[in-house]
Design a protein around this motif. Structure first.
Motif, PDB file in Angstrom:
ATOM      1  N   PRO A   1       1.044  -1.548   0.232  1.00  0.00           N
ATOM      2  CA  PRO A   1      -0.242  -0.172  -0.082  1.00  0.00           C
ATOM      3  C   PRO A   1       0.755   1.267  -0.242  1.00  0.00           C
ATOM      4  O   PRO A   1       0.171   2.178  -0.401  1.00  0.00           O
ATOM      5  N   TRP A   2       1.675   1.096   0.936  1.00  0.00           N
ATOM      6  CA  TRP A   2       3.017   2.990   0.866  1.00  0.00           C
ATOM      7  C   TRP A   2       3.452   3.008  -1.065  1.00  0.00           C
ATOM      8  O   TRP A   2       3.781   3.997  -1.007  1.00  0.00           O
TER       9      TRP A   2
ATOM     10  N   HIS B   1      -4.801   0.897   2.438  1.00  0.00           N
ATOM     11  CA  HIS B   1      -5.214   0.092   2.993  1.00  0.00           C
ATOM     12  C   HIS B   1      -5.983  -0.680   3.164  1.00  0.00           C
ATOM     13  O   HIS B   1      -5.555  -1.499   4.152  1.00  0.00           O
ATOM     14  N   THR B   2      -7.143  -0.573   3.432  1.00  0.00           N
ATOM     15  CA  THR B   2      -8.231  -1.148   3.060  1.00  0.00           C
ATOM     16  C   THR B   2      -8.262  -1.932   2.628  1.00  0.00           C
ATOM     17  O   THR B   2      -9.323  -4.013   3.446  1.00  0.00           O
TER      18      THR B   2
ATOM     19  N   ARG C   1      -5.509  -4.480   1.712  1.00  0.00           N
ATOM     20  CA  ARG C   1      -4.771  -4.704   2.244  1.00  0.00           C
ATOM     21  C   ARG C   1      -5.197  -5.374   4.017  1.00  0.00           C
ATOM     22  O   ARG C   1      -4.851  -6.218   4.257  1.00  0.00           O
TER      23      ARG C   1
ATOM     24  N   TYR D   1       5.181  -3.567   6.796  1.00  0.00           N
ATOM     25  CA  TYR D   1       4.169  -2.414   6.782  1.00  0.00           C
ATOM     26  C   TYR D   1       4.371  -1.629   7.710  1.00  0.00           C
ATOM     27  O   TYR D   1       4.426  -0.474   6.764  1.00  0.00           O
TER      28      TYR D   1
ATOM     29  N   ALA E   1       1.305   1.583  12.467  1.00  0.00           N
ATOM     30  CA  ALA E   1       0.521   0.374  12.086  1.00  0.00           C
ATOM     31  C   ALA E   1       0.692  -0.943  12.814  1.00  0.00           C
ATOM     32  O   ALA E   1       0.053  -1.443  12.433  1.00  0.00           O
TER      33      ALA E   1
ATOM     34  N   ALA F   1      -8.532   0.784   9.096  1.00  0.00           N
ATOM     35  CA  ALA F   1      -7.367   0.928   8.101  1.00  0.00           C
ATOM     36  C   ALA F   1      -7.630   2.030   7.102  1.00  0.00           C
ATOM     37  O   ALA F   1      -7.120   2.094   6.237  1.00  0.00           O
TER      38      ALA F   1
ATOM     39  N   ALA G   1      -6.389   4.714   7.174  1.00  0.00           N
ATOM     40  CA  ALA G   1      -5.057   5.442   6.808  1.00  0.00           C
ATOM     41  C   ALA G   1      -5.073   5.794   5.384  1.00  0.00           C
ATOM     42  O   ALA G   1      -4.353   6.133   4.772  1.00  0.00           O
ATOM     43  N   ASP G   2      -6.458   5.422   4.653  1.00  0.00           N
ATOM     44  CA  ASP G   2      -6.071   5.712   3.476  1.00  0.00           C
ATOM     45  C   ASP G   2      -7.091   7.043   2.881  1.00  0.00           C
ATOM     46  O   ASP G   2      -6.811   7.888   1.994  1.00  0.00           O
TER      47      ASP G   2
END
Length: 544
Positions: A103-104, A112-113, A115, A137, A297, A359, A362-363
């Motif tokens: 995701p990074w 991120h979702t 993942r 991660y 994380a 999650a 995070a996006d």
């Protein structure tokens, strides 16, 4: 030899199904926050996770534990860990699907979702191998403190190629990261660390030699490690490669592997640094600040991992009850069994809903309110979901009776794994203390929590009443001895808000009826009048 009996009334193996598609709560959460373009990949991983082949990999990896080899046959120090081939099959699948750090690398919307959903699915096969995956991660956002360091390691860590073995980093198609933070005398109190970092001349700015020990080194077979050590300016973070660019082994000595309660397939080690070369990450004295995003994380993965364990336990329990009879009727038709299964399903649904919501935050890191919600939501979820998991897994094991206590059922492996996420990256008291820090110092986070809960305002009177009974205001002191009580209460309110807004009415009604009065204890003691049959049907896997 003549047959002595015919085997009857034993449930068939729970294999040959889509682990993702059979999890209604996860599917619905993914549809809310995920991206349709990755749906086929997720379903493919779900089918592999539900296959007899993948479950055999899990059994083999758990039964054949890693072996430490400190020296080769000639007496040369090598410090290697050997793993069963099934470990590598599990790892190859995880990395190939981008669970480690993809995701990074800008893997599209809702990365991120996506993942997170994959993590919940694949962890149901075997949880131990997700430790090095999670470490990788978590390492990437920490590495971004220094653009020069990140430019070296980030492309390797985000690559979806599993390339095990100790070789020069530049020769590998992909790399994995580990962590070495805690020491014998300190544990979570990393400021008590004694490992020493001495600057090295002639290698360019930022290189040091580390001397000392680490009581826990996560994933010692990985390629690079984030390490805390005492530099002249105070506690500092360092990036320590396992093998140097010229092919020489760095001065990291594996003293022994930990003999752990669970997580047996994964290696955790005690290590000594003997003048190991490492590059400083961030400024001297800023070690804790440097790793703060790494901590966030890994806490998210603790929540997702526990949600995965809960779901696997509930799937096994409901499947068993649907295919096993007792006293002349299917177990699933027993009122007492239905109440237990429904209660466990509520726990699983709430954990999944909360984990996926965080999650998704995070996006949405560009949104200040989402960042604030993630800041307060992670210690709450880490405390509550991980703390609830061991008791829930134990109850699910009991649903299988004596069969659940036998290794072949897979339930003992879940049971041994269940306490880990509550301990990893800060045990319950650490999370509660972190909540106190948020309440006294971060008003935006408190406001974000309240806004998220109040998004369900007016939809369930019990939730509205429960919210008014929790008086949290930024800057107001909280008695430290009550921090756990408050953390649990705030986490349950978050879960209730999500379920009231998004879950079927039977699920939301039962959760609010059983959890919001703060008296929920033994599983299965649900109030009367709930549609427990609908909850159990929703939680029971279907095999084509």
């Amino acid at each position: 030899m003549a047959a002595t009996h015919e085997v009857t009334n034993q449930p068939p193996p729970l294999t040959g199904y889509d682990v993702f598609g059979a999890d209604a709560a996860l599917v619905e959460a993914y549809d809310r926050y995920g991206h349709h373009g990755h749906r086929a990949d997720l379903e493919s991983l779900g089918r592999l996770a539900g296959s007899a082949e993948a479950q055999q990999w899990a059994r083999e990896a758990d039964a054949n534990e890693p072996v430490l080899r400190t020296h080769d046959r000639y007496g040369t120090r090598i410090d290697e860990v050997d793993f069963h081939p099934s470990w590598h099959r599990l790892m190859g699948t995880a990395v190939g699907h981008g669970l480690q750090a993809a995701p990074w690398a800008g893997a599209g919307p809702a990365a991120h979702t996506v993942r997170a959903a994959k993590f919940v699915v694949w962890s149901q096969v075997e949880a131990a191998h997700l430790c090095p995956v999670s470490m990788t991660y978590a390492a990437v956002p920490a590495l971004r403190v220094d653009a020069a360091v990140a430019s070296v390691w980030e492309p390797r860590l985000t690559a979806t190629a599993y390339d095990p073995g100790l070789r020069p980093p530049g020769s590998k198609t992909g790399a994995l990261a580990g962590m070495a933070m805690t020491e014998k005398q300190g544990g979570s109190d990393v400021r008590a660390n004694t490992t020493r970092a001495d600057a090295v001349d002639g290698l360019g700015d930022g290189w040091y030699r580390l001397t000392g020990h680490k009581w826990f080194c996560s994933a010692p077979m990985n390629d690079v490690f984030l390490v805390l050590a005492q530099a002249p300016g105070g506690l500092t973070c360092f990036v320590l490669p396992r093998v140097l660019d010229d092919g020489a082994r760095n001065g990291l000595r594996l003293q022994r592997l930990k003999d752990k309660l669970g997580n047996r397939a994964n290696a955790s080690a005690e290590v000594e640094f003997d003048g190991a070369l490492a590059r400083r990450l961030g400024d001297e004295g800023r070690g804790v600040a440097t790793i703060i995003e790494m901590v966030a994380a890994t806490r998210l993965d603790c929540v997702l991992g526990s949600a995965s364990l809960l779901r696997r336990a509930v799937a096994d329990a409901t499947w068993h009850a649907a295919h096993r009879s007792a006293f002349g009727a299917p177990l699933a038709d027993s009122a007492l069994m239905r109440a237990v299964l429904a209660d466990l399903a509520l726990e699983s649904e709430a954990a999944t809903a909360l984990g996926m919501r965080l999650a998704a935050s995070a996006d949405r890191a560009g949104d200040a309110q989402e960042r604030a919600l993630r800041r307060i939501g992670l210690p709450l979820a880490k405390y509550w979901v991980c703390k609830r998991t061991p008791a829930a897994v134990a109850e699910a094991l009991e649903c299988l009776g004596g069969n659940g206590y036998v290794e072949e059922s897979g339930m003992p492996r879940l049971y041994r794994e269940a306490p880990l996420n509550s301990i990893w990256e800060g045990a319950g008291n650490i999370q509660a203390l972190d909540l106190l820090r948020v309440l006294t110092r971060e008003p935006d986070a408190v406001a974000a929590w309240r806004a998220e809960v109040e998004a369900a305002k007016g939809q369930d009177r019990r939730l509205d009443d429960a919210l008014t009974s929790v008086d949290v205001s930024a800057g107001e002191p909280v008695e430290p001895g009550q921090a756990r009580v408050l953390a649990g209460r705030m986490a349950v309110l978050l879960q209730a808000s999500l379920l009231v807004r998004y879950a079927p009415s039977a699920v939301a009604d039962a959760f609010c009826a059983s959890r919001l009065d703060g008296r929920h204890g033994v599983y299965g003691a649900l109030p009367a009048g709930l549609d427990v049959a609908a909850i159990v049907r929703r939680a029971t896997p279907e095999v084509p």
